[in-house]
Design an enzyme around this catalytic site. Structure first.
Site, PDB file in Angstrom:
ATOM      1  N   CYS A 113     -57.401  24.924  49.385  1.00  0.00           N
ATOM      2  CA  CYS A 113     -57.010  25.649  48.163  1.00  0.00           C
ATOM      3  C   CYS A 113     -57.865  26.879  47.886  1.00  0.00           C
ATOM      4  CB  CYS A 113     -57.040  24.711  46.969  1.00  0.00           C
ATOM      5  SG  CYS A 113     -56.040  23.257  47.251  1.00  0.00           S
ATOM      6  N   HIS A 252     -56.801  28.213  40.565  1.00  0.00           N
ATOM      7  CA  HIS A 252     -55.981  27.419  41.474  1.00  0.00           C
ATOM      8  C   HIS A 252     -55.161  26.440  40.641  1.00  0.00           C
ATOM      9  CE1 HIS A 252     -54.449  25.205  44.701  1.00  0.00           C
ATOM     10  NE2 HIS A 252     -55.134  24.102  44.443  1.00  0.00           N
ATOM     11  N   ASN A 282     -48.839  22.595  43.310  1.00  0.00           N
ATOM     12  CA  ASN A 282     -50.030  23.030  44.043  1.00  0.00           C
ATOM     13  C   ASN A 282     -49.612  23.518  45.431  1.00  0.00           C
ATOM     14  OD1 ASN A 282     -52.399  23.190  45.522  1.00  0.00           O
ATOM     15  ND2 ASN A 282     -53.164  21.167  44.939  1.00  0.00           N
TER      16      ASN A 282
HETATM   17  N1  ACO Z   1     -46.023   8.382  39.085  1.00  0.00           N
HETATM   18  C1  ACO Z   1     -46.369   7.332  38.312  1.00  0.00           C
HETATM   19  N2  ACO Z   1     -47.572   6.752  38.371  1.00  0.00           N
HETATM   20  C2  ACO Z   1     -48.459   7.239  39.253  1.00  0.00           C
HETATM   21  C3  ACO Z   1     -48.165   8.339  40.075  1.00  0.00           C
HETATM   22  C4  ACO Z   1     -46.879   8.893  39.991  1.00  0.00           C
HETATM   23  N3  ACO Z   1     -46.500   9.953  40.738  1.00  0.00           N
HETATM   24  N4  ACO Z   1     -49.240   8.607  40.846  1.00  0.00           N
HETATM   25  C5  ACO Z   1     -50.192   7.730  40.498  1.00  0.00           C
HETATM   26  N5  ACO Z   1     -49.713   6.899  39.551  1.00  0.00           N
HETATM   27  C6  ACO Z   1     -50.412   5.804  38.887  1.00  0.00           C
HETATM   28  C7  ACO Z   1     -51.515   5.233  39.719  1.00  0.00           C
HETATM   29  O1  ACO Z   1     -51.035   4.287  40.649  1.00  0.00           O
HETATM   30  C8  ACO Z   1     -52.417   4.604  38.666  1.00  0.00           C
HETATM   31  O2  ACO Z   1     -51.871   3.352  38.316  1.00  0.00           O
HETATM   32  P1  ACO Z   1     -52.820   2.079  38.052  1.00  0.00           P
HETATM   33  O3  ACO Z   1     -53.667   2.501  36.889  1.00  0.00           O
HETATM   34  O4  ACO Z   1     -51.844   1.000  37.768  1.00  0.00           O
HETATM   35  O5  ACO Z   1     -53.600   1.942  39.320  1.00  0.00           O
HETATM   36  C9  ACO Z   1     -52.258   5.542  37.461  1.00  0.00           C
HETATM   37  O6  ACO Z   1     -51.039   6.273  37.701  1.00  0.00           O
HETATM   38  C10 ACO Z   1     -53.405   6.494  37.273  1.00  0.00           C
HETATM   39  O7  ACO Z   1     -53.725   7.066  38.535  1.00  0.00           O
HETATM   40  P2  ACO Z   1     -54.877   8.121  38.693  1.00  0.00           P
HETATM   41  O8  ACO Z   1     -54.991   8.507  40.134  1.00  0.00           O
HETATM   42  O9  ACO Z   1     -56.102   7.644  37.997  1.00  0.00           O
HETATM   43  O10 ACO Z   1     -54.239   9.333  37.863  1.00  0.00           O
HETATM   44  P3  ACO Z   1     -54.906  10.678  37.425  1.00  0.00           P
HETATM   45  O11 ACO Z   1     -54.819  10.839  35.981  1.00  0.00           O
HETATM   46  O12 ACO Z   1     -56.249  10.904  38.068  1.00  0.00           O
HETATM   47  O13 ACO Z   1     -53.893  11.759  38.065  1.00  0.00           O
HETATM   48  C11 ACO Z   1     -53.860  13.261  39.959  1.00  0.00           C
HETATM   49  C12 ACO Z   1     -53.723  11.807  39.472  1.00  0.00           C
HETATM   50  C13 ACO Z   1     -52.724  14.030  39.335  1.00  0.00           C
HETATM   51  C14 ACO Z   1     -53.749  13.282  41.454  1.00  0.00           C
HETATM   52  C15 ACO Z   1     -55.208  13.855  39.494  1.00  0.00           C
HETATM   53  O14 ACO Z   1     -56.236  12.929  39.781  1.00  0.00           O
HETATM   54  C16 ACO Z   1     -55.553  15.175  40.125  1.00  0.00           C
HETATM   55  O15 ACO Z   1     -54.925  16.178  39.873  1.00  0.00           O
HETATM   56  N6  ACO Z   1     -56.630  15.217  40.933  1.00  0.00           N
HETATM   57  C17 ACO Z   1     -57.212  16.444  41.485  1.00  0.00           C
HETATM   58  C18 ACO Z   1     -56.431  16.965  42.650  1.00  0.00           C
HETATM   59  C19 ACO Z   1     -57.165  18.174  43.218  1.00  0.00           C
HETATM   60  O16 ACO Z   1     -57.758  18.970  42.526  1.00  0.00           O
HETATM   61  N7  ACO Z   1     -57.111  18.347  44.533  1.00  0.00           N
HETATM   62  C20 ACO Z   1     -57.833  19.427  45.171  1.00  0.00           C
HETATM   63  C21 ACO Z   1     -56.962  20.580  45.461  1.00  0.00           C
HETATM   64  S1  ACO Z   1     -55.632  20.159  46.500  1.00  0.00           S
HETATM   65  C22 ACO Z   1     -55.922  20.797  48.122  1.00  0.00           C
HETATM   66  O17 ACO Z   1     -56.985  21.192  48.468  1.00  0.00           O
HETATM   67  C23 ACO Z   1     -54.747  20.711  49.091  1.00  0.00           C
END
Ligand code: ACO
Length: 325
Positions: A113, A252, A282
């Site tokens: 990214c 980003h 993203n």
């Molecule tokens: N739909 C419904 N529920 C979901 C989904 C979905 N698509 N995805 C995950 N869940 C559930 C999980 O299973 C979890 O359930 P549980 O509590 O029963 O286990 C719950 O939702 C919470 O999951 P988390 O992973 O804690 O959710 P979070 O609020 O952290 O959001 C996300 C996830 C969107 C991925 C977030 O963590 C994020 O944006 N992280 C950063 C990503 C990033 O910056 N990446 C770097 C750049 S990308 C690159 O370099 C290519």
């Protein structure tokens, strides 16, 4: 050292749009969850036959036209991507051939990214030191090709697209500062485990779905907020500026909550932040340059404005760049 600026930008988004409603039919998710947790409503998906270099070509032609530069006048082409057409040759060389930019030397940069900011900084150095005159810098991704469409944790996040910028010497303004950083110790938080020399493609790697993005999103989230805030502060300090001097921040677009948490830490008001995550998701290396190109077209970037680009991604990598337009 010569002053270097962006003299033209362009972007390309594939025709097909995949909405959250479409994803609801593919995995156990909901529009409500995706919007609330990420801010994403839809994303563009490249056609099967459309490779990264094809998207890069369209964005490049637009950028060259707006810069009034011919492909033959390019000395350097850098493509930032984690989804190259193939391992070799580089996507930059494929693009050179499509553009017939015969004079240019070409290579790819892999910094996920933060890729566009890395590539921009490298090109700036070449021009500033007189190594070349005109450079084309591209951020392009076909993330749909490395997305596991059965994994709801990741498949709701990514989209495809390309953005391009032409860099050249400018009389005033231009790139005022750039700060880059990496931390390989946290690489396992976001990776595609197979397909390289560690785990070449085999029946086993395909069966285990190891050619797709694996992400520990929750852990990355916290690091992203702290790192992007820190990168912005350092780049601004290097430019002799403060947050209040910035006219537009182009972060980003990984997650609206990451962007807003960073904005809060930097005490930035929302109208100074450019957002396109709702429509594009993203797009890794392509996100910041597509956002910059759209912001320019929408008239959100005016001559003399101070623009802050800020990104964070797999590697880990991060980068921030201050530009006087
Ligand atoms: N739909 C419904 N529920 C979901 C989904 C979905 N698509 N995805 C995950 N869940 C559930 C999980 O299973 C979890 O359930 P549980 O509590 O029963 O286990 C719950 O939702 C919470 O999951 P988390 O992973 O804690 O959710 P979070 O609020 O952290 O959001 C996300 C996830 C969107 C991925 C977030 O963590 C994020 O944006 N992280 C950063 C990503 C990033 O910056 N990446 C770097 C750049 S990308 C690159 O370099 C290519």
């Amino acid at each position: 050292m010569k002053k270097v600026g962006i003299i033209g930008v362009g972007e390309y988004l594939p025709k097909k749009i995949l909405t959250n409603a479409d994803l609801e039919k593919m995995v156990d998710t909901s529009d409500e969850w995706i919007v609330a947790r990420t801010g994403i409503k839809e994303r563009h998906i490249a056609a099967k036959v459309e490779a990264s270099s094809d998207m890069a070509l369209q964005a490049s032609l637009q950028a060259l036209e707006s810069a009034r530069i011919k492909p033959q006048d390019l000395d350097l082409i850098i493509v930032a991507t984690i989804t190259p057409d193939m391992p070799l040759p580089s996507t930059a060389c494929v693009l050179q051939n499509s553009l017939q930019a015969k004079k240019a030397f070409c290579f790819d940069v892999s910094a996920a990214c933060a890729g566009f900011i890395y590539a921009l900084t490298v090109a700036q150095q070449f021009i500033a030191r007189g190594g070349c005159k005109n450079a084309l810098v591209i951020g392009v991704e076909k993330l749909s090709s490395i997305t596991d469409w059965k994994d709801r944790n990741t498949c709701v996040l990514f989209g495809d697209g390309a953005g391009a910028a032409v860099l050249s010497e400018v009389k005033s303004g231009g790139i005022l500062s750039s700060y880059l950083g990496s931390d390989g110790s946290a690489g396992e938080l976001l990776m595609v485990p197979a397909g390289g020399s560690r785990l070449p493609a085999s029946h086993d790697t395909v069966d285990k779905r190891m050619h797709y993005v694996k992400m520990r999103g929750n852990e990355l989230f916290k690091i992203a907020v702290v790192t992007m805030t820190h990168a912005a502060q350092i780049a601004l300090k290097q430019a002799g500026l403060e947050c209040k001097d910035v006219d537009l921040v182009i972060p980003h677009q990984a997650n609206i909550r990451i962007i807003m948490a960073m904005a809060k830490k930097l005490k930035l008001c929302e109208d100074k932040i450019y957002l396109n995550i709702e429509k594009h998701g993203n797009m890794s290396s392509a996100s910041t340059i597509i956002a910059l190109s759209q912001a320019v077209k929408e008239g959100r970037v005016k001559k003399g404005d101070i623009i802050l680009l800020d990104a964070f991604g797999s590697g880990l990598t991060w980068g921030a760049c201050v530009i006087k337009w």
